[in-house]
Design a protein around this motif. Structure first.
Motif, mmCIF file in Angstrom:
data_model
loop_
_atom_site.group_PDB
_atom_site.id
_atom_site.type_symbol
_atom_site.label_atom_id
_atom_site.label_comp_id
_atom_site.label_asym_id
_atom_site.label_seq_id
_atom_site.Cartn_x
_atom_site.Cartn_y
_atom_site.Cartn_z
ATOM 1 N N VAL A 78 0.856 -1.188 0.000
ATOM 2 C CA VAL A 78 0.000 0.000 0.000
ATOM 3 C C VAL A 78 0.890 1.234 0.000
ATOM 4 N N VAL A 79 0.326 2.356 -0.419
ATOM 5 C CA VAL A 79 1.056 3.622 -0.438
ATOM 6 C C VAL A 79 0.485 4.508 0.661
ATOM 7 N N GLY A 97 3.486 8.974 0.403
ATOM 8 C CA GLY A 97 3.913 8.456 -0.890
ATOM 9 C C GLY A 97 4.892 7.307 -0.798
ATOM 10 N N HIS A 98 5.027 6.692 0.394
ATOM 11 C CA HIS A 98 5.948 5.575 0.571
ATOM 12 C C HIS A 98 5.202 4.253 0.450
ATOM 13 N N VAL A 99 5.795 3.310 -0.244
ATOM 14 C CA VAL A 99 5.211 1.980 -0.370
ATOM 15 C C VAL A 99 5.512 1.192 0.899
ATOM 16 N N GLU A 100 4.480 0.560 1.455
ATOM 17 C CA GLU A 100 4.641 -0.240 2.665
ATOM 18 C C GLU A 100 4.057 -1.627 2.455
ATOM 19 N N PHE A 101 4.636 -2.600 3.139
ATOM 20 C CA PHE A 101 4.147 -3.972 3.080
ATOM 21 C C PHE A 101 2.925 -4.109 3.987
ATOM 22 N N SER A 102 1.862 -4.758 3.479
ATOM 23 C CA SER A 102 0.641 -4.968 4.255
ATOM 24 C C SER A 102 0.534 -6.434 4.639
#
Length: 555
Positions: A26-27, A31-36
């Motif tokens: 998810v963003v 604006g950072h992509v993170e692991f869900s």
């Protein structure tokens, strides 16, 4: 009891993982992509009931990247392991390792092309981020080795891809350390992000240690421009090829022209003072062995000690191992020094074997001939640090290094290499190789020495030695050398390489007219040489007092 999962092959889909609403990234608002983790678990459960090998195998890659085995609750880990088993996750890991093998080779070859330059290059296996580094050259720049982790790199590269950004030419400041870096992600169509190549340049080393020392500038360019063999190929365009045949020597970038020069002001001033103060040079004062000379007295004394140790093993049969390890950057004259030591002694059989160029059979044959010689043998194993992944070089050498003890032979081995910045660094590089510890056990600490890079004084003494030697060979004895000529030799980076300097000096002597005993600046160049004109302009601005003044030279 946990309910058995439905066979995923009974219902199948063909969508890519990114097309599902449970795609496990998810963003955030920044604006950072993170692991869900929540989405990841939902995806695992979905693919255990609905088959999709393409998406499920990519999910396995993501699971390994995000260390779900170590961070998830036990129930979710069991579910993930079931997915891993169902879709043959082991083959995914193996397939990716095989895919990255060529990238490892690329990193190795690029790294070996630029030794001792403060530039690290490595490849990360991002399917195994806790032990990501699978190939690395010049790891001393950051202190990393094989198996070091890169757990934050995956999300960073995914964020940059989301924003269509390259991780190119960025700066890292870590305490007092400063680096220029580039990271190149490796994407696979079937798995997504699986690896990365990273290039890291030690900025402070280059700016503070190299650029402030003319000798180190020369050594840096020696390493940068080092070649191992010559090929007859054309890489130029048709127009550039024709220009080269007509005398065009190089491409000159205007950005380089704007900051050009022969070195720092302090180095240039030191060179001027040294040459300006010379009235005569008696070459024998700088002699180490034969025609090999060193200007710096401390370096000269160290090499005289090494010469004595090598000679003593040749002049008398000791019954001991007489093996030596010598470190020196390319162009310092390691090979020439050992050759000259051998040449001082009558009846010594000299054998030279380059480990980067000979195969196993030739290495064994050369060493066998040496130990079976009726006279004492001096064997130089050059580039002993070449072929770092092969076991056969050291396995082949070991019995011969024991020949004096085991077979009552009379042989001295000198193992020469250029890894790292010292004899200690070379020994550490050898130790990491197959049979490296065994090899080092046969070269005791007192028999390890360094041939330091050439300084300005060394360039002058080497050039004068060649002027005198070549003059005697062609019947044109040289008695005096113009100081302007010495200034050019000491100010030209590529001539800090002893071999290139010797060849350049020999060509200059052949341009001296018969009956002339002076070697002038003009004799350094052929007719119409553009380098002559360019340097002459700068010298008349910075060192005009050296023009027309001479140094008396004698053996």
């Amino acid at each position: 009891m946990r309910k058995k999962s439905r066979d995923p092959q009974t219902a199948s889909e063909s969508k890519r993982l990114e097309e599902y609403e449970f795609y496990p990234f998810v963003v955030d608002d920044g604006g950072h992509v993170e692991f869900s983790a929540e989405r990841f678990v939902a995806a695992v459960r979905h693919f255990l009931t609905t088959g999709n090998p393409i998406a499920a195998r990519e999910l396995i890659v993501i699971g390994e990247q995000n260390l779900v085995r170590d961070t998830f609750p036990s129930d979710d880990v069991r579910t993930y392991k079931e997915l891993f088993q169902t879709y043959d996750g082991a083959s995914v890991i193996h397939d990716n390792s095989a895919y990255l093998e060529n990238y490892k080779r690329i990193v190795h070859l690029i790294g070996q092309s630029f030794p001792n330059t403060g530039i690290e290059i490595l490849v990360h296996d991002l399917v195994n981020p806790s032990k990501a580094v699978i190939a690395i050259e010049h790891g001393e720049v950051t202190g990393r080795t094989l198996g070091h982790g890169a757990t934050k790199l995956v999300l960073d590269l995914k964020t940059r891809r989301y924003h269509n950004q390259d991780k190119l030419n960025y700066e890292l400041n870590i305490g007092a350390r400063r680096f220029k870096c580039t990271t190149i992600p490796i994407f696979r169509p079937e798995y997504g992000l699986v690896g990365a190549i990273c290039i890291n340049v030690d900025v402070r080393f280059l700016r503070e240690e190299v650029l402030t020392d003319n000798q180190r500038v020369h050594a840096f360019f020696d390493n940068l421009l080092r070649t191992d063999f010559e090929l007859d190929e054309n890489i130029l365009s048709r127009s550039e090829y024709q220009a080269a045949l007509q005398g065009k020597r190089h491409f000159l970038d205007e950005a380089i022209r704007a900051v050009g020069g022969t070195g720092t002001a302090s180095a240039q001033s030191a060179t001027l003072r040294l040459i300006g103060g010379l009235d005569s040079v008696v070459l024998s004062r700088f002699k180490v062995a034969g025609r090999y000379t060193r200007f710096d007295p401390a370096i000269r004394e160290q090499l005289l000690d090494a010469r004595l140790a090598i000679r003593s093993g040749l002049t008398s049969r000791t019954g001991n191992r007489e093996n030596h390890l010598v470190w020196g950057r390319p162009g310092t004259g390691k090979t020439f020094l050992i050759h000259e030591i051998a040449g001082e002694l009558d009846g010594v059989n000299y054998v030279e074997l380059n480990l980067a160029r000979v195969g196993e059979e030739d290495l064994r044959a050369g060493c066998t001939a040496a130990i079976e010689s009726a006279t004492p043998s001096l064997v130089l194993i050059d580039e002993v640090d070449a072929r770092p992944d092969a076991a056969w070089p050291y396995e082949t050498l070991l019995p011969f290094l024991d020949a004096n003890v085991e077979a009552d032979r009379h042989v001295v081995f000198v193992l020469a290499g250029s890894s790292g910045e010292s004899a200690k660094d070379l020994a550490q590089a050898i130790e990491k190789r197959p049979k490296g510890k065994d090899l080092l056990s046969r070269t005791p600490e007192p028999n390890r020495f360094a041939v330091d890079p050439l300084g300005v004084g060394d360039q002058i003494s080497v050039a004068i030695s060649q002027f005198l030697g070549e003059g005697a060979n062609v019947g044109r004895p040289i008695r005096r050398v113009e100081k302007a000529a010495l200034y050019y030799l000491a100010s030209t980076p590529y001539l800090s390489n002893a071999r290139q300097l010797a060849e350049f000096a020999a060509r200059a002597v052949r341009r001296v007219p018969e009956g002339e005993e002076r070697l002038k600046y003009d004799h350094l160049f052929g007719a119409g040489d553009p380098e002559n004109k360019e340097f002459w302009v700068g010298m008349n601005r910075d060192a005009a007092e050296l023009v027309g003044r001479y140094v008396e030279v004698s053996p």
